[in-house]
Each structure stands twice: as structure tokens, then as C-alpha cells.
Design a protein around this motif. Structure first.
Motif, PDB file in Angstrom:
ATOM      1  N   ASN A 409       0.847  -1.198   0.000  1.00 43.49           N
ATOM      2  CA  ASN A 409       0.000   0.000   0.000  1.00 43.49           C
ATOM      3  C   ASN A 409       0.879   1.242   0.000  1.00 43.49           C
ATOM      4  O   ASN A 409       0.911   2.013   0.948  1.00 43.49           O
ATOM      5  N   VAL A 410       1.613   1.445  -1.079  1.00 43.92           N
ATOM      6  CA  VAL A 410       2.569   2.553  -1.167  1.00 43.92           C
ATOM      7  C   VAL A 410       2.296   3.310  -2.455  1.00 43.92           C
ATOM      8  O   VAL A 410       2.090   2.695  -3.508  1.00 43.92           O
ATOM      9  N   GLY A 411       2.276   4.623  -2.371  1.00 42.57           N
ATOM     10  CA  GLY A 411       2.084   5.485  -3.534  1.00 42.57           C
ATOM     11  C   GLY A 411       3.246   6.430  -3.716  1.00 42.57           C
ATOM     12  O   GLY A 411       4.259   6.371  -3.019  1.00 42.57           O
ATOM     13  N   ASN A 412       3.090   7.338  -4.686  1.00 39.44           N
ATOM     14  CA  ASN A 412       4.131   8.320  -4.964  1.00 39.44           C
ATOM     15  C   ASN A 412       3.987   9.596  -4.151  1.00 39.44           C
ATOM     16  O   ASN A 412       4.850  10.467  -4.223  1.00 39.44           O
ATOM     17  N   ALA A 413       2.892   9.739  -3.416  1.00 38.90           N
ATOM     18  CA  ALA A 413       2.656  10.974  -2.674  1.00 38.90           C
ATOM     19  C   ALA A 413       2.324  10.632  -1.227  1.00 38.90           C
ATOM     20  O   ALA A 413       1.723   9.594  -0.939  1.00 38.90           O
ATOM     21  N   ARG A 414       2.715  11.532  -0.361  1.00 39.84           N
ATOM     22  CA  ARG A 414       2.359  11.383   1.043  1.00 39.84           C
ATOM     23  C   ARG A 414       2.110  12.762   1.634  1.00 39.84           C
ATOM     24  O   ARG A 414       2.680  13.773   1.183  1.00 39.84           O
ATOM     25  N   VAL A 415       1.263  12.798   2.622  1.00 40.96           N
ATOM     26  CA  VAL A 415       0.912  14.058   3.282  1.00 40.96           C
ATOM     27  C   VAL A 415       2.009  14.399   4.279  1.00 40.96           C
ATOM     28  O   VAL A 415       2.301  13.626   5.191  1.00 40.96           O
ATOM     29  N   ILE A 416       2.650  15.541   4.086  1.00 45.32           N
ATOM     30  CA  ILE A 416       3.692  15.975   5.023  1.00 45.32           C
ATOM     31  C   ILE A 416       3.174  17.023   6.004  1.00 45.32           C
ATOM     32  O   ILE A 416       3.843  17.323   6.989  1.00 45.32           O
ATOM     33  N   GLU A 417       2.013  17.575   5.702  1.00 47.25           N
ATOM     34  CA  GLU A 417       1.447  18.574   6.617  1.00 47.25           C
ATOM     35  C   GLU A 417      -0.059  18.620   6.428  1.00 47.25           C
ATOM     36  O   GLU A 417      -0.552  19.016   5.375  1.00 47.25           O
ATOM     37  N   TYR A 418      -0.767  18.153   7.459  1.00 50.24           N
ATOM     38  CA  TYR A 418      -2.228  18.234   7.420  1.00 50.24           C
ATOM     39  C   TYR A 418      -2.680  19.649   7.775  1.00 50.24           C
ATOM     40  O   TYR A 418      -1.983  20.381   8.493  1.00 50.24           O
ATOM     41  N   ALA A 419      -3.827  20.026   7.264  1.00 46.53           N
ATOM     42  CA  ALA A 419      -4.364  21.368   7.519  1.00 46.53           C
ATOM     43  C   ALA A 419      -4.920  21.440   8.938  1.00 46.53           C
ATOM     44  O   ALA A 419      -5.568  20.511   9.418  1.00 46.53           O
ATOM     45  N   SER A 420      -4.630  22.539   9.586  1.00 43.04           N
ATOM     46  CA  SER A 420      -5.185  22.805  10.915  1.00 43.04           C
ATOM     47  C   SER A 420      -6.271  23.862  10.805  1.00 43.04           C
ATOM     48  O   SER A 420      -6.336  24.611   9.827  1.00 43.04           O
ATOM     49  N   ILE A 421      -7.118  23.915  11.800  1.00 45.48           N
ATOM     50  CA  ILE A 421      -8.232  24.867  11.778  1.00 45.48           C
ATOM     51  C   ILE A 421      -7.675  26.290  11.893  1.00 45.48           C
ATOM     52  O   ILE A 421      -6.990  26.619  12.857  1.00 45.48           O
ATOM     53  N   PRO A 422      -7.921  27.142  10.876  1.00 46.31           N
ATOM     54  CA  PRO A 422      -7.376  28.505  10.931  1.00 46.31           C
ATOM     55  C   PRO A 422      -8.051  29.335  12.017  1.00 46.31           C
ATOM     56  O   PRO A 422      -9.254  29.227  12.244  1.00 46.31           O
ATOM     57  N   GLY A 423      -7.258  30.156  12.681  1.00 46.28           N
ATOM     58  CA  GLY A 423      -7.790  30.999  13.741  1.00 46.28           C
ATOM     59  C   GLY A 423      -8.132  32.395  13.287  1.00 46.28           C
ATOM     60  O   GLY A 423      -8.962  33.078  13.900  1.00 46.28           O
ATOM     61  N   MET A 424      -7.505  32.845  12.199  1.00 42.60           N
ATOM     62  CA  MET A 424      -7.733  34.195  11.697  1.00 42.60           C
ATOM     63  C   MET A 424      -8.298  34.127  10.282  1.00 42.60           C
ATOM     64  O   MET A 424      -7.970  33.218   9.520  1.00 42.60           O
ATOM     65  N   PRO A 425      -9.162  35.060   9.910  1.00 43.75           N
ATOM     66  CA  PRO A 425      -9.687  35.091   8.533  1.00 43.75           C
ATOM     67  C   PRO A 425      -8.557  35.289   7.535  1.00 43.75           C
ATOM     68  O   PRO A 425      -7.570  35.987   7.805  1.00 43.75           O
ATOM     69  N   ALA A 426      -8.727  34.694   6.372  1.00 43.64           N
ATOM     70  CA  ALA A 426      -7.687  34.801   5.344  1.00 43.64           C
ATOM     71  C   ALA A 426      -7.868  36.040   4.486  1.00 43.64           C
ATOM     72  O   ALA A 426      -6.902  36.677   4.093  1.00 43.64           O
ATOM     73  N   ASP A 427      -9.092  36.380   4.199  1.00 48.63           N
ATOM     74  CA  ASP A 427      -9.342  37.521   3.314  1.00 48.63           C
ATOM     75  C   ASP A 427     -10.479  38.375   3.868  1.00 48.63           C
ATOM     76  O   ASP A 427     -11.575  38.398   3.309  1.00 48.63           O
ATOM     77  N   ASP A 428     -10.192  39.024   4.974  1.00 53.94           N
ATOM     78  CA  ASP A 428     -11.184  39.914   5.571  1.00 53.94           C
ATOM     79  C   ASP A 428     -11.304  41.171   4.708  1.00 53.94           C
ATOM     80  O   ASP A 428     -10.444  42.057   4.752  1.00 53.94           O
ATOM     81  N   LYS A 429     -12.360  41.207   3.913  1.00 50.64           N
ATOM     82  CA  LYS A 429     -12.528  42.294   2.950  1.00 50.64           C
ATOM     83  C   LYS A 429     -13.383  43.428   3.487  1.00 50.64           C
ATOM     84  O   LYS A 429     -13.837  44.269   2.720  1.00 50.64           O
ATOM     85  N   ARG A 430     -13.596  43.435   4.786  1.00 53.24           N
ATOM     86  CA  ARG A 430     -14.461  44.493   5.309  1.00 53.24           C
ATOM     87  C   ARG A 430     -13.830  45.879   5.133  1.00 53.24           C
ATOM     88  O   ARG A 430     -14.508  46.834   4.763  1.00 53.24           O
ATOM     89  N   LYS A 431     -12.528  45.962   5.414  1.00 54.09           N
ATOM     90  CA  LYS A 431     -11.868  47.253   5.209  1.00 54.09           C
ATOM     91  C   LYS A 431     -11.900  47.647   3.744  1.00 54.09           C
ATOM     92  O   LYS A 431     -12.071  48.822   3.411  1.00 54.09           O
ATOM     93  N   LEU A 432     -11.709  46.657   2.874  1.00 48.76           N
ATOM     94  CA  LEU A 432     -11.751  46.958   1.442  1.00 48.76           C
ATOM     95  C   LEU A 432     -13.138  47.423   1.017  1.00 48.76           C
ATOM     96  O   LEU A 432     -13.276  48.330   0.196  1.00 48.76           O
ATOM     97  N   ILE A 433     -14.175  46.809   1.581  1.00 54.08           N
ATOM     98  CA  ILE A 433     -15.542  47.208   1.236  1.00 54.08           C
ATOM     99  C   ILE A 433     -15.805  48.636   1.705  1.00 54.08           C
ATOM    100  O   ILE A 433     -16.408  49.445   0.990  1.00 54.08           O
ATOM    101  N   ILE A 434     -15.334  48.946   2.922  1.00 55.95           N
ATOM    102  CA  ILE A 434     -15.519  50.313   3.427  1.00 55.95           C
ATOM    103  C   ILE A 434     -14.761  51.308   2.565  1.00 55.95           C
ATOM    104  O   ILE A 434     -15.272  52.385   2.219  1.00 55.95           O
ATOM    105  N   ALA A 435     -13.513  50.943   2.204  1.00 55.36           N
ATOM    106  CA  ALA A 435     -12.739  51.830   1.338  1.00 55.36           C
ATOM    107  C   ALA A 435     -13.420  52.009  -0.006  1.00 55.36           C
ATOM    108  O   ALA A 435     -13.474  53.123  -0.550  1.00 55.36           O
TER     109      ALA A 435
END
Length: 736
Positions: A409-435
Motif C-alpha cells: 500500500n505505497v504510492g508516490n505521494a504522502r501528506v507531510i502537513e495536514y491542515a489545521s483549523i485557521p484561527g484568523m480570517p484569510a481575506d477579511d474584505k471588510r476594510k476593502l468594502i468600506i474603502a
């Protein structure tokens, strides 16, 4: 010399003044847009982005360490040198099967309870190779941070699982191919070994080397004939051997198989046997040997084998063992089989010839004459056996290696880093909307200001007034912003202010003094005595200008008479707080005495109210009595100022203008429009009036960037605060 004007500068000032004039509606639009943008920004939920990483290997290192065959299975490569295998795998990761499996695993459904379409899921997916590495970064954006992390992890797991299954499928395909080839190669080995054994048995070969040493001395005789026969035999043998290599059959087998391959019953039974064996091979991968299905397939296979052997015996007329793989002959193999039979027959004939010669020579040379031929045949057959055995060993080794690779059961790819739950928004566009709201609000501010300005036909600045009338501007009266006095009554209008009297040291007072000075200098040889004050339309402040101009002249010690010549809507008696029981109309018709009608309002200033409003004011003003009154007043007073109705409404001002020394036209930006101004000027020109000049009333200093009021206001503010005595300042305040 006229000053040179630059259109660009003038336009910029004009646009700036428009934005300032229309600040209230434009400002409301700006505030509304910014408020809506702020509300939208507060309502909008931010997106969260989770990221994971996959590492790719060009070779399956685990499989390559175990087997050589596993090294080739699952190897990453690319056809285009401009791309990398990681780019290809990125597209594989975004393929529909993996995306659909991820959606189902995460149970992502829409409002109707159905799984969301892959296109909706792909909107939030991001896959990009990390430059300079074999690492692929997988991201997903969602308003739910946990869902973002779960989506990345499930997507990577689904890809790794499919990658393993793909590699195992490659190994399975290789195993199936080798499994089909092994019986054929094994049959070739056995045929070669049988041929060698048979050759040795037929020729009673035990130790040819010893026999050759013993028979060398006895060789004589018919060497040339024997050599020729042996050469022909070698040629036939080589041709037969070459054909046998191609079809891996002896001549007898070729004859038998040719007959069997043409039998319909044998071929049908063979096809059914092959199908059962293929199904049995497949089901053994899923079930144990004791499974009923496996047992049933084994019994069926044995029955078909027995039936096949029976039909082969019936076809050949004897019990001849024939390999299943050789029962099906193609056209080429059928032709080669016939050639083999012919060549073998030729070879046997030559062999008989050589044998005959050998017997002939045996009498002379014993067995020595056949030893070299036997040695050569033995070597050829031994080489065939060695070649067949080598091929079989290679296939068998690869078959075992592929089985091992398939079970890994071996492939060419393996996961080296699983995703963790982000704590901060990635693209908070509220300031952009206000601008963006601020920018849009500013643009709408400009649009609103220009739309309101275009909808307003009035003249906005003194400059526009001068461009239409083209008369000399004798005075510019700033806008009076102090609270005006009110007369409370059923129809009493707002009373215009008297800043010359109430605020003698203000800028407005000085502008009226400047006006009377300019009037004085208009005609130094023949001083002006009778002045008609009028305007184009109502509410331009002609009565206010008349009253303040008369006050300014009176303060200089000159006797001034202010006549309210507006017999339609008189206002002077309200300004001076007088009764209008007897006035100009009464004096003209002889119902009142002049001395009784004229009222003194301050030192050197008398006011003649309008009196009773007549039904036809023009008839009174255009009478001889009015002409004589003006002549008498000009004798008794230094200045006579007549307040008249607007030009475009009634002709009274034009009639009185003929009785005066000149007409003073009052204009007010923001009230007068271009059409009324043009009409008023046309009336003045057609009637041949002596126009003294213009008085621009109600000037808004902020709307006149090229006026002198900016410096004058600072000057008078400084003078009133620092140079005026305290007692005088208090006096002015009490009067105002």
C-alpha cells in the motif's frame, strides 16, 4: 491690455465651486453610501483558509527497495519538458472523481439536501506547486474554519488513496500479463528439454568426446560426399530449428496442432476453458480456495480440460498431449507450421542419407564419422534449453516481484502537513468594502453635485453675472448672515437688514460706502442726483441696496431722499418702521401733501413711502406730476434714490429711468437665472437707459475665489477686535 485667461484654470475653479456649493445633498449621498458600505462590511462573514502539503517522489522508493519491477511501477514522469510531474498531479488532484468523493465524504449538501456540484466546491480550492520543490500546497476557503481544514485533509487523503490504487492497478496489469506468458515460456522450456533428451536417446549419446577420440584414427573414405550431405543436413536442421524457435513446436506437434486448430469442437471447448480459467483467477483474488464459487469453477475447469483432451484425441485419432496455448493457430503460425513440416521432412531425408553414408563408412571408420554431427546437434539443443530456461527464470522472478509490489500500500505521494483549523480570517474584505464605499461615495458626491448644479438654472457667481450683463460692477455686497428682523402679522414680510446703520464697521457697511464712492466718481463734472435702483427679478435685494445706499450717503452729511417707487409690493415702510397711510401715490394724485408724506428716519435721510397701491401704477409714474416731483426733489436734496419694481415683471423701472440720471441694476447670484438676465439687459438696451453699473448683492465669499473679500474680511476682523475702542464697540453692539 486685457488679461489673458486660461480655460483650464477657470474650469478647475468652477468645478471646485460646484462641489462646495452642493455640499449638502452631495454630502448626504456620500454619507448614505459610506453607511451602506459599512453595514455591508459588518454583515459580511469573513472567509477562512486552511492549507496542507503533499510531497511527491519521482520513484516509488519503497517498492524499488524490495523489487526491481516495483521501481518502474508508479514512476512519475512528464512528456513535456516545460512542465513538471507535480503540475500534472495538481490537475489529477482536481479531477472530478476525487472532488466528488471529497464532497460525499464531507457530506456537503445544499439547501435542498442534495450534494453540492463539484464546480461550487472547486471555487474554494487552491492547488499550487511550491517553487523549487516537489511539494504541492492544497488550500480551501470557507466561512467555516473547521470545514476549510476538513476539506483540505479529505481532499489530500482521497488523492493519496487513489494514487495507491492506481499504482496497485499497474502492478496487477503487469502481473496478469506475466501470468499469461509464463505457461507459454514453460512449454518452450519443456519442449527444448524434451528435444535434447530425445536427441540423446535417439543417437545413444553418452560421452561423445571419448567416442570421438577413439574414432578419429578410423575416419577415411567418402569425406567429400559425407561433408556435402552433412552441409545440406545442417542447412535443413538450421531452418527447422529457426522455425521451431518461432513457433516453439516440433514437426510432429506442428502436424497435430494444425489438425486440432482446424477443429470447431476443440476451439469452442478451448474458449470456454479460457473464460473459466480467467474467472477463476479473478475470483481467487477475492475468495479462499474453500469458497463454493472457487470449488465450482475448479470443477468446471477440470471438466472442460477433460472434454478438450477428449476432442483433441478424437480429432488426432490418438491420445496426444497438446498444450492449450498451442491449440489456437493464426494464419502466420499455420504457414510456419507447414514450412516446418516440409523442412523437417527434408532434414529427415538428409539425415537418412547421412546415415546411409555413415553405415557405409562404419565399415571403414566405425562410429567416428557421426560423432562431430552428434556433437553439433547436442550443442544446439543445449543452447535452446539454456535460452528457454533463462527466459522462464526472468519471467518467474518478475512475476514474484510484481506480486510483492501489488500487495504493498505505497504510492508516490504522502501528506507531510495536514491542515489545521485557521484561527484568523484569510481575506477579511471588510476594510476593502468600506474603502470602496468611500471611493464610490466620493464619486457619487461629485455626480450629485454636478446634477444638482445642472438642474439649477440660476447664475452662481459674480463672474457669470458680469459675463452676461457686461456692465461695470460698482459694488459687491457680501451675504449678510446675521439674523434678520421679523414683523409678525398676517401678511408682513421679512424685513431686510440695515447693516450700514446697525453695524457701521462691518465689511458690508464698507461695501456700501465703496458703492456710493464709485457712483460719485462716475460723473465728476455733472454729479448724479437722481438714481433709480432696480433688478431683473424679485428677491435680488434692490430694496435692501436702496436703503443701505441712502444710509451710507446720509452718514456722509448729504441730504438724501429715499422714494419707494415699487407701487406693486412696497417694502421701504417696513424697513424703516413707518406707516404707509400717505405716500408717493397719494402725492401724485393730490390726496396728500409732500411735506406730510415725507418722513425723516435719521439725520440727513428722508423716506417717501409708496402710499396706497393704485390699480394702474404705471399711469401714475409716467405722469407729468411725477416728472415735476422728481425735479423738485432733485432741487431740495443732494441725492434722490428711487426703489423700483423688477425689470422683467413690470415696466415701471424703465419709465422712472428716463426721469433719473441713471439706473443702478442690482443682481443676486443664486436668484437670477441666465434667461431673466438676458431679458432684463434686452429691455434696458431697447429703452435706451443710462446704465450706471451693476451691484452684485448677496455675494457668498467662498464662491468667489477671485474676489478681494478674502483679504478684506481678515482686515476688518482685525480692525474691529484690536483697533475699535471698547465704548464704540459696545455702542455698535447695542444698535445692532
Amino acid at each position: 491690455m486685457e488679461s489673458r485667461q486660461y480655460t483650464e484654470d477657470i474650469d478647475l475653479k468652477k468645478y471646485w465651486l460646484i462641489l462646495r456649493r452642493r455640499w449638502l445633498p452631495s454630502g448626504l449621498v456620500f454619507v448614505l453610501v459610506v453607511t451602506l458600505a459599512t453595514a455591508a462590511a459588518l454583515i459580511k462573514k469573513p472567509n477562512y483558509e486552511a492549507a496542507g502539503r503533499l510531497l511527491f517522489k519521482k520513484k516509488n522508493t519503497t517498492s524499488s527497495l524490495v523489487t526491481e519491477a516495483g521501481e518502474k511501477i508508479g514512476q512519475l514522469d512528464t512528456l513535456n519538458m516545460m512542465n513538471t510531474p507535480v503540475d500534472t498531479e495538481a490537475q489529477v488532484l482536481l479531477s472530478m472523481p476525487i472532488i466528488q468523493k471529497t464532497i460525499e465524504s464531507l457530506n456537503l449538501k445544499d439547501a435542498q439536501g442534495k450534494f453540492i456540484p463539484p464546480a461550487a466546491f472547486l471555487v474554494g480550492v487552491g492547488v499550487k506547486p511550491i517553487k523549487g520543490t516537489d511539494v504541492l500546497q492544497v488550500t480551501y476557503k470557507s466561512r467555516d474554519p473547521k470545514q476549510a481544514a476538513d476539506a483540505v485533509n479529505q481532499l489530500m487523503n482521497a488523492y493519496v488513496e487513489m494514487n495507491i490504487l492506481t499504482n496497485r492497478a499497474e502492478a496487477a496489469a503487469a502481473r496478469e500479463f506475466i501470468a499469461k506468458e509464463l505457461p507459454k515460456v514453460l512449454a518452450t522450456v519443456r519442449q527444448a528439454e524434451a528435444a535434447l533428451r530425445k536427441y540423446r536417446e535417439q543417437n545413444n549419446i553418452v560421452a561423445l568426446q571419448q567416442e570421438a577420440i577413439m574414432a578419429v584414427d578410423a575416419i577415411t573414405g567418402i569425406d567429400r560426399q559425407l561433408t556435402t550431405a552433412q552441409a545440406q543436413l545442417a542447412d535443413a536442421t538450421a531452418r527447422a530449428s529457426e522455425i521451431q524457435k518461432k513457433i516453439n513446436l516440433t514437426s510432429q506437434q506442428a502436424v497435430n496442432l494444425s489438425s486440432a486448430s482446424q477443429s470447431t469442437g476443440v476451439q469452442q471447448t478451448l474458449e470456454e476453458l479460457q473464460k473459466v480459467e480467467a474467472q477463476l483467477t479473478l475470483e481467487r483474488t477475492r475468495f479462499q480456495e474453500t469458497h463454493p464459487l472457487i470449488i465450482d469453477l475448479v470443477d468446471k475447469r477440470n471438466s472442460l480440460k477433460a472434454l478438450l483432451q477428449q476432442r483433441v484425441g478424437e480429432t488426432l485419432g490418438k491420445d496426444v498431449p497438446v498444450s492449450n496455448g498451442n491449440l489456437q493457430l493464426g494464419d502466420v503460425k499455420q504457414k510456419l507450421t507447414e514450412d516446418l513440416v516440409t523442412t523437417e521432412a527434408e532434414r529427415l531425408g538428409l539425415l537418412n542419407q547421412v546415415t546411409s553414408l555413415s553405415r557405409a563408412r562404419t565399415a571403414y571408420q566405425q562410429r567416428a564419422s557421426v560423432i562431430p554431427k552428434l556433437q553439433q546437434g547436442e550443442k544446439d539443443l543445449e543452447r535452446q534449453v539454456e535460452a528457454a530456461q533463462a527466459s522462464y527464470q526472468i519471467l518467474l522472478k518478475n512475476y514474484q516481484e510484481v506480486q510483492i509490489a501489488e500487495n504493498q500500500n505505497v504510492g508516490n505521494a504522502r501528506v507531510i502537513e495536514y491542515a489545521s483549523i485557521p484561527g484568523m480570517p484569510a481575506d477579511d474584505k471588510r476594510k476593502l468594502i468600506i474603502a470602496a464605499g468611500i471611493v464610490a461615495g466620493a464619486m457619487l458626491y461629485v455626480v450629485t453635485a454636478f446634477l444638482f448644479d445642472l438642474a439649477d438654472p440660476s447664475l452662481k457667481t459674480a463672474k457669470e453675472v458680469r459675463e452676461i450683463f457686461k456692465y461695470t460692477v460698482l459694488g459687491m455686497i457680501p451675504s449678510f448672515k446675521k439674523k434678520m428682523r421679523f414683523r409678525f402679522g398676517k401678511h408682513d414680510p421679512i424685513v431686510p437688514p440695515l447693516p450700514v446703520q446697525d453695524s457701521p464697521h462691518s465689511i458690508i457697511s464698507e461695501t456700501y460706502r465703496m458703492l456710493q464712492a464709485n457712483l460719485k466718481f462716475l460723473s465728476p463734472d455733472r454729479p448724479l442726483k437722481v438714481i433709480v435702483v432696480t433688478s431683473s427679478v424679485s428677491k435680488e435685494g434692490k430694496s435692501t441696496v436702496s436703503a443701505n445706499l441712502a444710509t451710507a450717503m446720509a452718514q456722509l452729511g448729504r441730504r438724501v431722499l429715499l422714494i419707494d417707487g415699487d407701487l406693486h409690493h412696497p417694502i421701504q415702510h417696513h424697513i424703516w418702521d413707518l406707516t404707509n397711510v400717505a405716500g408717493l401715490s397719494d402725492v401724485i394724485v393730490g390726496q396728500a401733501d409732500v411735506k406730510m408724506a415725507v418722513k425723516s428716519v435719521m439725520d440727513n435721510l428722508d423716506v417717501l413711502p409708496s402710499g396706497v397701491i393704485p390699480p394702474n401704477p404705471l399711469a401714475l409714474l409716467d405722469s407729468q406730476r411725477m416728472t415735476s416731483l422728481i425735479a423738485d426733489f432733485s432741487t431740495d436734496y443732494n441725492f434722490v434714490i428711487i426703489d423700483t419694481p423688477p425689470l422683467v415683471l413690470v415696466p415701471d423701472a424703465l419709465s422712472l429711468g428716463k426721469l433719473s440720471d441713471g439706473v443702478l441694476v442690482v443682481v443676486r447670484p443664486g436668484v437670477l437665472d441666465a434667461v431673466s438676465a438676458a431679458a432684463a439687459k434686452s429691455f434696458l438696451v431697447q429703452s435706451g437707459q443710462n446704465i450706471l453699473g451693476l451691484v452684485v448683492n448677496g455675494v457668498i465669499i467662498e464662491n468667489e475665489p477671485d474676489s478681494y473679500f478674502h483679504h478684506a474680511r481678515a482686515y476688518y476682523q482685525e480692525s474691529t477686535t484690536s483697533k475699535v475702542p471698547a465704548s464704540r464697540s459696545e455702542n455698535v453692539s447695542s444698535r445692532s
